[in-house]
Design a protein around this motif. Structure first.
Motif, PDB file in Angstrom:
ATOM      1  N   ALA A   3       0.845  -1.210   0.002  1.00 36.71           N
ATOM      2  CA  ALA A   3      -0.004   0.031  -0.054  1.00 36.71           C
ATOM      3  C   ALA A   3       1.121   1.094   0.067  1.00 36.71           C
ATOM      4  O   ALA A   3       0.503   2.281  -0.759  1.00 36.71           O
ATOM      5  CB  ALA A   3      -0.829  -0.088   1.225  1.00 36.71           C
ATOM      6  N   LYS A   6       2.390   1.743  -3.323  1.00 43.18           N
ATOM      7  CA  LYS A   6       1.154   2.115  -4.336  1.00 43.18           C
ATOM      8  C   LYS A   6       0.780   3.743  -4.215  1.00 43.18           C
ATOM      9  O   LYS A   6       0.887   4.499  -4.890  1.00 43.18           O
ATOM     10  CB  LYS A   6       0.019   1.353  -3.909  1.00 43.18           C
ATOM     11  CG  LYS A   6      -1.055   1.611  -5.151  1.00 43.18           C
ATOM     12  CD  LYS A   6      -0.640   0.702  -6.351  1.00 43.18           C
ATOM     13  CE  LYS A   6      -1.558   0.874  -7.567  1.00 43.18           C
ATOM     14  NZ  LYS A   6      -1.220   0.246  -8.746  1.00 43.18           N
ATOM     15  N   THR A  10       1.550   7.143  -6.837  1.00 42.73           N
ATOM     16  CA  THR A  10       0.152   7.937  -7.505  1.00 42.73           C
ATOM     17  C   THR A  10       0.501   9.396  -7.474  1.00 42.73           C
ATOM     18  O   THR A  10       1.489   9.827  -6.958  1.00 42.73           O
ATOM     19  CB  THR A  10      -1.057   7.686  -6.396  1.00 42.73           C
ATOM     20  OG1 THR A  10      -0.765   8.423  -5.183  1.00 42.73           O
ATOM     21  CG2 THR A  10      -1.895   6.588  -6.555  1.00 42.73           C
TER      22      THR A  10
ATOM     23  N   ASP B 467      -7.663   1.702  -8.499  1.00 37.88           N
ATOM     24  CA  ASP B 467      -6.606   0.483  -8.288  1.00 37.88           C
ATOM     25  C   ASP B 467      -6.344   0.447  -6.820  1.00 37.88           C
ATOM     26  O   ASP B 467      -6.325  -0.837  -5.978  1.00 37.88           O
ATOM     27  CB  ASP B 467      -5.222   0.720  -8.953  1.00 37.88           C
ATOM     28  CG  ASP B 467      -5.620   0.283 -10.655  1.00 37.88           C
ATOM     29  OD1 ASP B 467      -4.679   0.574 -11.294  1.00 37.88           O
ATOM     30  OD2 ASP B 467      -6.714  -0.200 -10.748  1.00 37.88           O
ATOM     31  N   GLU B 468      -6.153   1.663  -6.161  1.00 39.66           N
ATOM     32  CA  GLU B 468      -5.746   1.859  -4.808  1.00 39.66           C
ATOM     33  C   GLU B 468      -6.763   1.401  -3.853  1.00 39.66           C
ATOM     34  O   GLU B 468      -6.531   0.632  -2.805  1.00 39.66           O
ATOM     35  CB  GLU B 468      -5.476   3.190  -4.605  1.00 39.66           C
ATOM     36  CG  GLU B 468      -4.441   3.618  -3.370  1.00 39.66           C
ATOM     37  CD  GLU B 468      -4.287   5.040  -3.400  1.00 39.66           C
ATOM     38  OE1 GLU B 468      -3.977   5.775  -4.129  1.00 39.66           O
ATOM     39  OE2 GLU B 468      -4.455   5.243  -1.983  1.00 39.66           O
ATOM     40  N   GLU B 471      -6.473  -2.526  -3.288  1.00 40.58           N
ATOM     41  CA  GLU B 471      -5.538  -2.897  -2.539  1.00 40.58           C
ATOM     42  C   GLU B 471      -5.802  -2.617  -1.061  1.00 40.58           C
ATOM     43  O   GLU B 471      -5.738  -3.467   0.033  1.00 40.58           O
ATOM     44  CB  GLU B 471      -4.408  -2.108  -2.806  1.00 40.58           C
ATOM     45  CG  GLU B 471      -3.495  -2.606  -3.872  1.00 40.58           C
ATOM     46  CD  GLU B 471      -2.451  -3.603  -3.705  1.00 40.58           C
ATOM     47  OE1 GLU B 471      -1.796  -4.055  -4.474  1.00 40.58           O
ATOM     48  OE2 GLU B 471      -2.291  -3.924  -2.553  1.00 40.58           O
ATOM     49  N   VAL B 475      -6.177  -4.569   2.732  1.00 40.24           N
ATOM     50  CA  VAL B 475      -5.350  -4.420   3.967  1.00 40.24           C
ATOM     51  C   VAL B 475      -6.078  -4.067   4.945  1.00 40.24           C
ATOM     52  O   VAL B 475      -6.043  -4.429   6.225  1.00 40.24           O
ATOM     53  CB  VAL B 475      -4.336  -3.250   3.547  1.00 40.24           C
ATOM     54  CG1 VAL B 475      -3.653  -2.982   4.755  1.00 40.24           C
ATOM     55  CG2 VAL B 475      -3.301  -3.801   2.474  1.00 40.24           C
TER      56      VAL B 475
END
Lengths: 428, 594
Positions: A3, A6, A10, B467-468, B471, B475
């Motif tokens: 995370a 990611k 961005t 997308d985020e 994920e 989590v």
């Protein structure tokens, strides 16, 4: 980790930060990093851990970190936190990180016969007072040592006065309008009531001992703050002149010596809910008349006053940082610096309880930690740098918490209306 | 017992006097009394208690203040009225007798009135006169356009014309024009003089005579105009001197003697002046000063200061809005208003020399940038100029910037002409064009550009965020179990402290309840007013919603029509500010100005 990667890839806005710490063993090079601004504290902790892992060759265990920006813990996403504090995001921001205070462990639950309304710890012993007019002495391992009847009304406050060798003195106040000073032998657990202090015209709510263990301050429903002598020394008792016949008695005489207050301080307009001595012979008293008053005990006069919106139920003073926390009916815990005259007297407001906050207690070893208990059955551990969220919530009580104490640095105790006294062990 | 107090001897009864009593006191007839009241600015008043004011009688009489009538009685003009009455009587007898000598002699010595002292008396300071300038200008403009055969003396009409032209010259020289609006009644102009906004209405020039001319009582209006002409004369003089122009206005290069016998020459000169096309002779050569706005450090009004600065900058831009642009007016376009508007914003203009004097260049001039046309099609079109409808000029002034010319081409369906004089109240419908105007005035960037940028950004971020989210979802499922409870034993748990999210909905509901409670607490006296106020507010909001829906409906229909037509052009001009495609240097310069 994923995370984190990611979020870093961005197009979110990036902020320059520098990681600083006061704990040497977790030192990092002070190079600025660029991190996405919406990051939360747990991801930051992961980041710092990875950085530390890289700098150490030997095996690295994951440590939880807490982060401070401008003296306040980061609990919200970083961008929101900075916006709230009005911090300029263009400049490199210093984020201080430190190892998170370890969570206290629940240890024990001591059962009583009625509501536990007062508690005080000293070294290995816990003293509790309950609504069934009895006092109890326990050992910190949870074993019950003795029950002390004697009062005629629910006990509202207990305090250890001093322990010399195997002899200990303590005081208790109750709804029966008396202050009682007791001695106990810590080997045989034989208890003697040494003095009965009469003077309050209505129930007494609270009691506190001063730093030299020579005076007691009590406050009650008759709006009066009374100061009593705490020593059971016969020398002291002759100095009282109030025209009444005193019978001098030794400790073992079996007869209770009647005691009257040394000083009476009127001033409050409603019941006094708690009193606390400071190190310089001053007393803070909080009351249901929405004020906290600071008295000078030597001269017997009012020094200053803090006014609030709702009744105060408890105050606690810390000699480590000279600040005061108060528990109030409007579910906030407030931190005051009583010396400062400029600006607002309230330094921070801690909001998390969902009902009346009935009790607060400073840590005696940490200058930033305190506990608070409320009518929402939760005992909360706070750090004074984190006003919007407590460090830990200690859940377990099934009734309103009436008293809490942290005089023993390793034990947090709280008594509630579910007839239990729960003990939590703090790790640091 | 002392003398008894009688009724109607003190208080309101002694304050008012009826019109008949006033006439008797002043010894004037009604016509003269009316004239005097108009000239002096005395009006009938409405008493608080009519019964008391009229000493017990309840008929509706016109009442004047006693003090006002007493004030009128000291006016020297009354003697002039009486002189005139005497003069008329003598003239009548002489004409009946046929005594031509006497008639000629009397005509020579006709009593005349000057109203200058009235102007000074009624307006002690210049700002007082500016306050009343609205009505004065509107009436004078109206009289200047009257045909000669109305019952108004001809010299008054030409006097009004002269004065109004002088005023327009002042506005052009001072670049004082701020707002324009074309309406049914005429064209409204708002001009700023010494910080005071003055709104005037100039009626449309009509080729035909207005119907039912007999209904209008020109005599009363002529009384007003008598006074206003003197007033306007004074004001013009003062204004001209305040910007160092010569009064009466002189055109450079042309000298006409004032007492010239050649009436045609005088007439010609007047026409040239009336053409409004050349700058006037100044008294002192003007040095262009760049006035810097003072910076006053003020703690509170930082926003207001910003606004005032922005406003001042906008006005500076407006003053030279048409700078460098050359206009040509077609024959069918009403010339005066267009010339006035163009010249007030520093543009150059000309027209066909056969319609009016004062044309500086003609249609074949190559450097003309815009031609104002108001007919459905034009035969010969020059490539180097835009052919636009006159509404473009007025809209540019209201928007304070040069609008894209494409929306105003010949035959184009023009965007709506938004009035700058309307101030919307809370809950009123604001059409999108007006919203755009307001946004521009507040200094926001051009919305079209911003919209494009925003759209691009949105597209990019949308892809990434989806997308985020996947994920994070994974989590997060682990997190609540992990982070919540840290330790547990014997039914006691230790959990991590969490931040409390503010209960927005609960707070909102609580606020609503508080508001309702406050409504209950309004006093009975005010309850009616409050209820009607809220009812009107709701009505306005409903009306605004209805208009919005109507507009949306209309735009939907337009879109469907647009799709169905083969040309692909929208029938209505879509209101968007798009940069022009650069074709020449002048055009790029125009783009930069925008």
């Amino acid at each position: 980790m994923e995370a984190l990667k990611k979020s870093m890839s961005t197009d979110e806005r990036q902020i320059q930060v520098r990681f600083v710490t006061k704990q040497e063993k977790y030192a990092l090079p002070e190079a600025p990093f660029s991190i996405p601004c919406g990051i939360k504290a747990d991801l930051l902790s992961v980041l710092v851990n990875n950085l530390l892992r890289e700098t150490r060759e030997t095996g690295w265990e994951e440590v939880e970190f807490d982060f401070l920006v401008c003296g306040e813990f980061v609990r919200l996403p970083l961008a929101e936190h900075l916006k709230l504090k009005d911090i300029n995001t263009e400049v490199t921001i210093d984020i201080e990180y430190l190892e998170r205070f370890p969570a206290p462990e629940p240890e024990d639950s001591l059962n009583h016969d009625d509501w536990v309304s007062a508690s005080h710890c000293f070294k290995d012993w816990i003293l509790t007072g309950s609504y069934d007019n009895t006092l109890h002495i326990w050992k910190t391992d949870g074993s019950h040592k003795t029950t002390i009847p004697g009062h005629c009304g629910p006990i509202k406050g207990v305090r250890w006065i001093e322990i010399t060798g195997s002899l200990a003195t303590f005081a208790s106040v109750s709804h029966d309008q008396t202050v009682m000073i007791w001695t106990v032998d810590l080997e045989t657990y034989a208890v003697e009531r040494v003095h009965i202090g009469r003077g309050h015209e209505r129930s007494i709510e609270c009691v506190d001992v001063d730093k030299n263990s020579s005076f007691l301050a009590t406050g009650g429903w008759d709006h009066m703050l009374k100061i009593w002598a705490a020593t059971s020394d016969s020398v002291l008792t002759t100095e009282i002149d109030d025209g009444e016949n005193h019978k001098l008695s030794t400790v073992n005489s079996g007869k209770s010596l009647r005691r009257t207050p040394l000083m009476t301080l009127p001033g409050h307009k409603e019941a006094i809910s708690s009193v606390v001595w400071t190190e310089s012979n001053e007393i803070f008293s909080s009351s249901w008349d929405h004020t906290i008053k600071l008295w000078d005990a030597e001269l017997g006069g009012l020094k200053s006053e803090i006014v609030g919106n709702k009744s105060f139920f408890c105050v606690s003073y810390s000699s480590l940082n000279q600040t005061l926390v108060s528990a109030s009916a409007d579910r906030h815990v407030r931190l005051y610096d009583a010396r400062s005259q400029e600006g607002s007297v309230v330094k921070s407001t801690f909001t998390s309880h969902v009902g009346w906050v009935s009790t607060v207690c400073w840590s005696t070893t940490h200058e930033r930690l305190f506990i608070s208990g409320g009518h929402d059955n939760i005992l909360k551990l706070w750090d004074s740098r984190s006003p919007n969220a407590p460090l830990y919530d200690m859940v377990g009580h099934e009734g309103k918490i009436l008293c809490a104490d942290w005089s023993n640095p390793s034990l947090m105790v709280s008594g509630a209306t579910d007839n239990t006294l729960k003990i939590f062990r703090s790790q640091a | 017992m002392g003398p008894m107090k009688k009724k109607y001897e003190a208080g309101e009864a002694t304050k008012y006097i009826t019109r008949a009593q006033a006439l008797k006191k002043l010894q004037l007839n009604l016509k003269d009394f009316r004239r005097l009241c108009i000239l002096k600015g005395v009006y009938p008043r409405e008493p608080n208690n009519r019964k008391k004011a009229q000493k017990g009688k309840l008929d509706k009489k016109t009442l004047y203040y006693v003090k006002d009538i007493r004030f009128l009685s000291h006016e020297p003009l009354i003697w002039k009225f009486r002189d005139f009455k005497v003069f008329m009587r003598k003239m009548k007898t002489a004409m009946e007798k046929g005594d031509k000598e006497t008639v000629a002699r009397l005509k020579e010595n006709k009593p005349s009135m000057k109203l200058d002292h009235l102007v000074k008396e009624r307006y002690p300071t210049f700002m007082d006169a500016l306050n009343d300038l609205d009505d004065c200008l509107t009436l004078c403009f109206f009289y200047s356009t009257l045909p000669r055969d109305t019952k108004v003396p001809a010299n008054l009409i030409s006097l009004c014309r002269r004065l109004t032209v002088e005023f327009l010259h002042y506005v052009i020289a001072a670049k004082a024009l701020r707002k324009v609006f074309i309406s049914v009644k005429g064209i409204y102009y708002q001009v700023e003089i010494k910080g005071q906004p003055v709104t005037m209405l100039i009626n449309h020039q009509r080729g035909f005579k207005p119907t039912s001319a007999s209904d209008v009582d020109y005599r009363i209006m002529t009384n007003f105009v008598d006074f206003y002409t003197s007033m306007l004369g004074f004001i013009n003089f003062r204004l001209y001197h305040s910007i160092n122009l010569q009064y009466p206005p002189k055109l450079p290069g042309i000298t006409v003697k004032e007492d010239a016998t050649d009436e045609d020459a005088v007439e010609e000169y007047n026409e040239l002046v009336a053409a409004l096309n050349s700058s006037l002779v100044t008294n002192v050569p003007q040095a262009e000063e760049e006035v810097q706005i003072d910076e006053f450090p003020s703690a509170e009004g930082a926003e207001k200061l910003e606004e005032a600065k922005r406003e001042a900058e906008a006005i500076e831009r407006l003053k030279s809005l048409f700078k460098g642009l050359k206009f040509f007016i077609s024959r069918e376009v009403p010339r005066e208003s267009v010339v006035f508007v163009i010249r007030s914003c520093d543009g150059e203009v000309s027209w066909d020399p056969s319609i009016f004097a004062g044309a500086t260049y003609d249609e074949t001039d190559e450097s003309i940038t815009h031609q104002i046309v108001d007919r459905p099609s034009v035969d010969k079109q020059y490539l180097s100029r835009y052919y636009i409808q006159p509404q473009w000029l007025f809209d540019c002034i209201n928007f304070r910037r040069l609008l894209p010319v494409e929306d105003y081409f010949i035959g184009a369906n023009l965007p709506p002409h938004i009035s700058p004089f309307v101030t919307e109240r809370l809950g009123d419908y604001i059409p999108p064009e007006r919203q755009m105007l307001l946004a521009l005035q507040r200094g926001e960037t051009l919305p079209a550009e911003q919209e494009e940028e925003e759209e691009e950004e949105e597209d990019e971020s949308e892809d990434d965020s989806s997308d985020e989210e996947e994920e994070e979802g994974k989590v997060e499922k682990k997190e609540p179990i992990k982070s919540q409870v840290v330790k547990e034993k014997k039914g006691m748990k230790v959990m991590r402290g969490r931040v409390e999210m503010p209960d927005v909905k609960g707070m909102e509901e609580e606020d609503k309840e508080h508001y309702k409670f406050r409504e209950l607490m309004i006093r009975n006296k005010d309850k009616r007013l409050y209820r009607s106020m809220m009812k009107n507010r709701r009505n306005r909001e409903r009306e605004a919603k209805r208009l919005e829906n109507k507009r949306k409906q209309h735009e939907k229909e337009e879109k469907s029509l647009k799709k169905s037509t083969s040309s692909g052009k929208a029938l209505t001009a879509k209101w968007s500010i798009q940069p022009l495609s650069a074709t020449s240097d002048t055009q790029t310069k125009k783009m930069k100005m925008m």
